[in-house]
Design an enzyme around this catalytic site. Structure first.
Site, PDB file in Angstrom:
ATOM      1  N   SER A  52       0.773  -1.101   0.129  1.00 20.88           N
ATOM      2  CA  SER A  52       0.089  -0.085   0.046  1.00 20.88           C
ATOM      3  C   SER A  52       0.790   1.157   0.026  1.00 20.88           C
ATOM      4  CB  SER A  52      -0.936   0.091   1.231  1.00 20.88           C
ATOM      5  OG  SER A  52      -2.002  -0.539   0.881  1.00 20.88           O
ATOM      6  N   LYS A  86       0.393   3.389  -2.835  1.00 16.38           N
ATOM      7  CA  LYS A  86      -0.637   4.406  -3.090  1.00 16.38           C
ATOM      8  C   LYS A  86      -0.257   5.922  -2.935  1.00 16.38           C
ATOM      9  CE  LYS A  86      -3.752   0.867  -1.439  1.00 16.38           C
ATOM     10  NZ  LYS A  86      -4.300   0.353  -0.166  1.00 16.38           N
ATOM     11  N   TYR A 118      -3.528  -2.328 -10.138  1.00 17.83           N
ATOM     12  CA  TYR A 118      -3.666  -2.150  -8.669  1.00 17.83           C
ATOM     13  C   TYR A 118      -2.786  -3.023  -8.154  1.00 17.83           C
ATOM     14  CZ  TYR A 118      -5.048  -2.006  -3.922  1.00 17.83           C
ATOM     15  OH  TYR A 118      -5.292  -2.077  -2.683  1.00 17.83           O
ATOM     16  N   TYR A 131      -4.086   2.915   8.072  1.00 17.92           N
ATOM     17  CA  TYR A 131      -5.241   2.141   8.144  1.00 17.92           C
ATOM     18  C   TYR A 131      -6.195   2.861   9.481  1.00 17.92           C
ATOM     19  CZ  TYR A 131      -2.332  -1.108   5.634  1.00 17.92           C
ATOM     20  OH  TYR A 131      -1.365  -1.561   4.715  1.00 17.92           O
ATOM     21  N   VAL A 143       1.111  -3.857   4.086  1.00 18.94           N
ATOM     22  CA  VAL A 143       0.816  -5.070   4.709  1.00 18.94           C
ATOM     23  C   VAL A 143       2.248  -5.977   4.387  1.00 18.94           C
ATOM     24  CG1 VAL A 143      -1.453  -5.291   4.951  1.00 18.94           C
ATOM     25  CG2 VAL A 143      -0.303  -6.124   2.681  1.00 18.94           C
TER      26      VAL A 143
END
Ligand code: GLU
Length: 304
Positions: free
Chosen positions: A63, A66, A188, A240, A258
């Site tokens: 992530s 992102k 993605y 998160y 992660v």
């Protein structure tokens, strides 16, 4: 400030305390990593690199990518994008479907999966080869060719992408998704499967510590105000539903993944990446968070 001594002290203290978590296994291939890996790299705004432990070993950035994809479209789409994605912390798991339905297809923020899928959808509209463009972008902002896509991790996640596919269809049902779902999911998953080491990851975040200007690309990547906004989003949404806790304990804008990585910035001072694969129940690396908390404690400053 002797950054090398600082990160070595932090590294040793964390090693001694040795907090444990659990390696992510919902993407089965991620579970094959050595759980004891631990590295820290800090890069100052002159490009000086300080490293300790496994700081030069590539790992799955997941992530953290992102932030790169958001930067790429934040610049292109500017205000228009913010009608498709909100900027509020989610307080829910990163792959929540319930929240997306409740909020009628406008994801809470660009870092939860639904929001990141909207960003990847925007990238897919903009570029013919979005995956190549993400790599090219990261190479530019980090000043070297440093990204590889781990095909095993990518295929492993593609075989288990039911939830993200469901989120994408939900977004489509609310007219917040322009491209074919499968195509966007592939892009993605590919950018989540990128591997980098701590040094290159810290280098790739350097422009965010430097008002948007990259010392590697030698150009403004985003404006100073866009850089501030990306940092604000990392501070409020980067971890998160543990983002408040991270702001409380560490006080730096950052993003976790992660794969056990965390990249963070201290505006006008440095960028830093820490990697250790064992995660807490919220999905954040236990050792990386402890390391960054010790770091800002020893520095006696953070954003605050
Ligand atoms: N590719 C992962 C997923 O979509 C990224 C998760 C993460 O690092 O937060 O589940």
């Amino acid at each position: 400030m002797d950054y090398q001594q600082l990160i070595e002290e932090v590294y040793q203290e964390v090693k001694t305390k040795n907090p444990r978590g659990k390696v992510a296994d919902y993407i089965p291939e991620l579970a094959n990593v050595d759980a004891d890996r631990f590295g820290i790299a800090l890069v100052d705004l002159e490009g000086k690199v300080y490293g300790v432990g496994d700081y030069d070993q590539p790992f799955s950035i997941q992530s953290i990518s992102k932030v790169h994809t958001l930067t790429m479209v934040a610049h292109i789409f500017q205000r228009k994008l913010w009608s498709r994605v909100n900027v509020e912390p989610s307080g829910n798991p990163f792959n929540s479907i319930a929240q997306l339905e409740f909020e009628k297809g406008i994801p809470r923020n660009p870092f939860i999966n639904a929001g990141a899928l909207v960003i990847t959808d925007a990238l897919t509209t903009k570029f013919e080869n979005p995956v190549e463009e993400v790599s090219r972008f990261i190479h530019e902002v980090s000043g070297k060719d440093c990204v590889t896509i781990n095909q095993d991790v990518m295929n492993s996640e593609l075989r288990h992408s039911e939830r993200n596919t469901a989120l994408a269809y939900f977004l489509k049902a609310y007219q917040n998704f322009d491209n074919p779902v499968e195509e966007v999911i592939k892009t993605y998953v590919a950018h989540c499967s990128m591997e980098m080491c701590c040094v290159d990851l810290a280098r790739s975040f350097s422009f965010l510590a430097n008002d948007g200007y990259s010392i590697y690309a030698k150009r403004e990547i985003v404006t100073e105000s866009e850089a501030r906004r990306i940092n604000a989003l990392m501070l409020t949404c980067g971890f998160y539903d543990e983002s408040g806790e991270f702001a409380f304990r560490v006080g730096l804008p950052g993003k976790s993944g992660v794969g056990g990585g965390v990249a963070a910035v201290m505006p006008h001072q440095f960028s830093i990446a820490v990697w250790s694969p064992e995660l807490n129940e919220k999905g954040n690396s236990v050792k990386a968070i402890m390391a960054l908390e010790l770091l800002t404690d020893k520095l006696k400053f953070s954003l605050f």
